[in-house]
Design a protein around this motif. Structure first.
Motif, PDB file in Angstrom:
ATOM      1  N   LYS A   1      -4.513  -3.920  11.682  1.00 28.15           N
ATOM      2  CA  LYS A   1      -4.627  -2.654  12.404  1.00 28.15           C
ATOM      3  C   LYS A   1      -5.421  -1.691  11.529  1.00 28.15           C
ATOM      4  O   LYS A   1      -5.018  -1.393  10.408  1.00 28.15           O
ATOM      5  N   ILE A   2      -6.545  -1.207  12.043  1.00 20.31           N
ATOM      6  CA  ILE A   2      -7.463  -0.373  11.271  1.00 20.31           C
ATOM      7  C   ILE A   2      -7.537   1.015  11.895  1.00 20.31           C
ATOM      8  O   ILE A   2      -7.590   1.145  13.126  1.00 20.31           O
TER       9      ILE A   2
ATOM     10  N   LEU B   1      -0.724   9.015  11.440  1.00 20.70           N
ATOM     11  CA  LEU B   1      -0.042   8.276  10.378  1.00 20.70           C
ATOM     12  C   LEU B   1       1.405   8.721  10.204  1.00 20.70           C
ATOM     13  O   LEU B   1       2.289   7.903   9.921  1.00 20.70           O
ATOM     14  N   ARG B   2       1.636  10.025  10.346  1.00 20.26           N
ATOM     15  CA  ARG B   2       2.978  10.559  10.104  1.00 20.26           C
ATOM     16  C   ARG B   2       3.890  10.464  11.309  1.00 20.26           C
ATOM     17  O   ARG B   2       5.098  10.263  11.164  1.00 20.26           O
TER      18      ARG B   2
ATOM     19  N   ARG C   1      -1.949   8.897   0.563  1.00 24.43           N
ATOM     20  CA  ARG C   1      -1.182   8.217  -0.486  1.00 24.43           C
ATOM     21  C   ARG C   1       0.218   8.803  -0.661  1.00 24.43           C
ATOM     22  O   ARG C   1       1.114   8.134  -1.197  1.00 24.43           O
ATOM     23  N   ALA C   2       0.422  10.027  -0.213  1.00 22.12           N
ATOM     24  CA  ALA C   2       1.739  10.664  -0.326  1.00 22.12           C
ATOM     25  C   ALA C   2       2.648  10.325   0.846  1.00 22.12           C
ATOM     26  O   ALA C   2       3.831  10.682   0.840  1.00 22.12           O
ATOM     27  N   ILE C   3       2.125   9.634   1.861  1.00 12.83           N
ATOM     28  CA  ILE C   3       2.933   9.259   3.025  1.00 12.83           C
ATOM     29  C   ILE C   3       3.681   7.967   2.702  1.00 12.83           C
ATOM     30  O   ILE C   3       3.062   6.973   2.317  1.00 12.83           O
ATOM     31  N   PRO C   4       5.004   7.945   2.845  1.00 11.75           N
ATOM     32  CA  PRO C   4       5.770   6.724   2.574  1.00 11.75           C
ATOM     33  C   PRO C   4       5.231   5.545   3.374  1.00 11.75           C
ATOM     34  O   PRO C   4       5.016   5.640   4.578  1.00 11.75           O
ATOM     35  N   GLY C   5       5.013   4.438   2.686  1.00 10.45           N
ATOM     36  CA  GLY C   5       4.495   3.239   3.319  1.00 10.45           C
ATOM     37  C   GLY C   5       2.996   3.072   3.191  1.00 10.45           C
ATOM     38  O   GLY C   5       2.464   1.987   3.459  1.00 10.45           O
ATOM     39  N   TYR C   6       2.303   4.141   2.775  1.00  9.05           N
ATOM     40  CA  TYR C   6       0.850   4.069   2.644  1.00  9.05           C
ATOM     41  C   TYR C   6       0.391   4.222   1.186  1.00  9.05           C
ATOM     42  O   TYR C   6      -0.771   4.483   0.935  1.00  9.05           O
TER      43      TYR C   6
ATOM     44  N   VAL D   1       1.589   1.308  12.595  1.00 11.43           N
ATOM     45  CA  VAL D   1       1.465   1.242  11.144  1.00 11.43           C
ATOM     46  C   VAL D   1       0.150   0.542  10.833  1.00 11.43           C
ATOM     47  O   VAL D   1      -0.052  -0.610  11.218  1.00 11.43           O
ATOM     48  N   PHE D   2      -0.756   1.232  10.151  1.00 13.42           N
ATOM     49  CA  PHE D   2      -2.099   0.711   9.929  1.00 13.42           C
ATOM     50  C   PHE D   2      -2.168  -0.054   8.609  1.00 13.42           C
ATOM     51  O   PHE D   2      -1.561   0.330   7.610  1.00 13.42           O
TER      52      PHE D   2
END
Length: 349
Positions: free
Chosen positions: A26-27, A65-66, A94-99, A71-72
């Motif tokens: 997923k892009i 994303l949030r 980068r500060a988003i959990p999971g990314y 989920v990419f």
């Protein structure tokens, strides 16, 4: 015997995971130009990646994303966008959990060293210049696919095996050669990202750069004696000491496995390795690192002589890094049998 079973289990799970997922990444592509987004969608589809979403701004991308359900697995970000540029967006992603480790490819016409450095420091995995070559973009997407498969395979293994081995001394769910993740150290990026970083620097001019490798002297003994937590703690403390000692050189580094760190220094004059080695060793000695049982975890490091990179392709970057690592390993062998000099304490900073 247990390690052999675990290794076979890793390979078996990886083969199944790769077969099931194939190229179905997923892009998310982010660019303020609708034409570029349309072109990216076509190019990705031609490469076998048909699950691609688009966003016309950083704000829209962050909302997706949030708050979105998807989920990419990979992000394509333009740098020059109004209101929020791609570098700032990368740092926020980068500060988003999971990314934290999701591959991010910057797509931009900004080829200056300053933009390249800022992008990778913000968390970029790769950097493709506009107007981008279709074959090059295809190869980058394939590279990202391999990263995603490897990362998800690692997470799958760790979830099943870490609980069994994490507290057992000398037994780990990762091999000594694995490029394990080290968290919380400034200017530490992934090994693949560091290769891509040096490749981009070569295109922008790298007269002011040099490459050195730093290896923990007794890494095999540490791996055999420590628990997984102690081993990762030792790597983290070493990386942090390197970052502190070399912070004046505008450096970027990565962990390459086998107790070895590769560092790209932003310094025109080749730095004598003995002086750098002494400085980093002093930082490490000052930390009083211990095993969980209170015994001293005495870490010694060796640095090979620096290399002036002369690279233009990924293969040559790999050879540059391999040469730097070989020099550090040669330094370790040379020091064997020699008494380790006492710490002289931290020099004035």
């Amino acid at each position: 015997m247990l390690n052999c079973i675990i290794l076979r289990y890793k390979h078996w799970l990886f083969d199944i995971y790769a077969f099931v997922l194939g190229a179905r990444m997923k892009i998310l592509a982010v660019d303020d130009e609708p034409f570029i987004l349309e072109l990216l969608t076509i190019v990705a589809a031609q490469s076998g990646f048909t699950d691609i979403s688009t966003a016309l701004s950083g704000k829209i991308a962050l909302d997706m994303l949030r708050e979105g359900d998807a989920v990419f697995d990979c992000l394509l970000l333009d740098i020059r966008m109004p209101n929020m540029n791609g570098i700032d967006l990368c740092a926020l992603v980068r500060a988003i959990p999971g990314y934290e480790k999701t591959p991010i490819i910057m797509l931009t016409a900004m080829a200056e060293k300053n933009f390249i450095h800022r992008a990778f420091r913000a968390g970029a995995t790769d950097y493709v210049n506009k107007p981008f070559d279709m074959v090059e973009l295809h190869s980058r997407l394939r590279m990202v696919e391999n990263l995603v498969l490897a990362r998800n395979n690692s997470a799958l293994i760790d979830a099943r095996v870490d609980a069994l081995l994490s507290d057992t001394l000398g037994q780990h769910a990762f091999d000594l050669s694995d490029e394990v993740q080290i968290e919380g150290v400034k200017d530490l990026i992934g090994y693949t990202a560091l290769k891509n970083y040096l490749t981009q620097l070569s295109r922008a001019g790298i007269a002011g750069s040099q490459v050195v490798a730093i290896k923990i002297d007794q890494i095999e003994e540490l791996y055999a004696r420590a628990s997984s937590e102690e081993f990762l703690y030792a790597l983290t403390e070493t990386a942090d000491a390197i970052s502190d000692a070399l912070k004046i050189y505008d450096q970027m580094m990565a962990y390459a496995g086998n107790g070895t760190f590769v560092v790209v220094l932003g310094k025109a004059t080749l730095e004598p390795s003995v002086g750098l080695e002494s400085e980093i060793q002093n930082w490490l000695d000052d930390r009083d690192i211990e095993y969980d049982d209170g015994n001293a975890l005495d870490i010694g490091i060796s640095i090979g002589n620096p290399i002036r990179p002369n690279v233009s392709m990924t293969q040559r970057v790999r050879k540059t890094f391999d040469r730097a690592i070989a020099r550090a390993e040669a330094r370790v062998l040379k020091k064997q049998g020699e008494p380790r000099p006492p710490s002289i304490g931290l020099v004035a900073r």
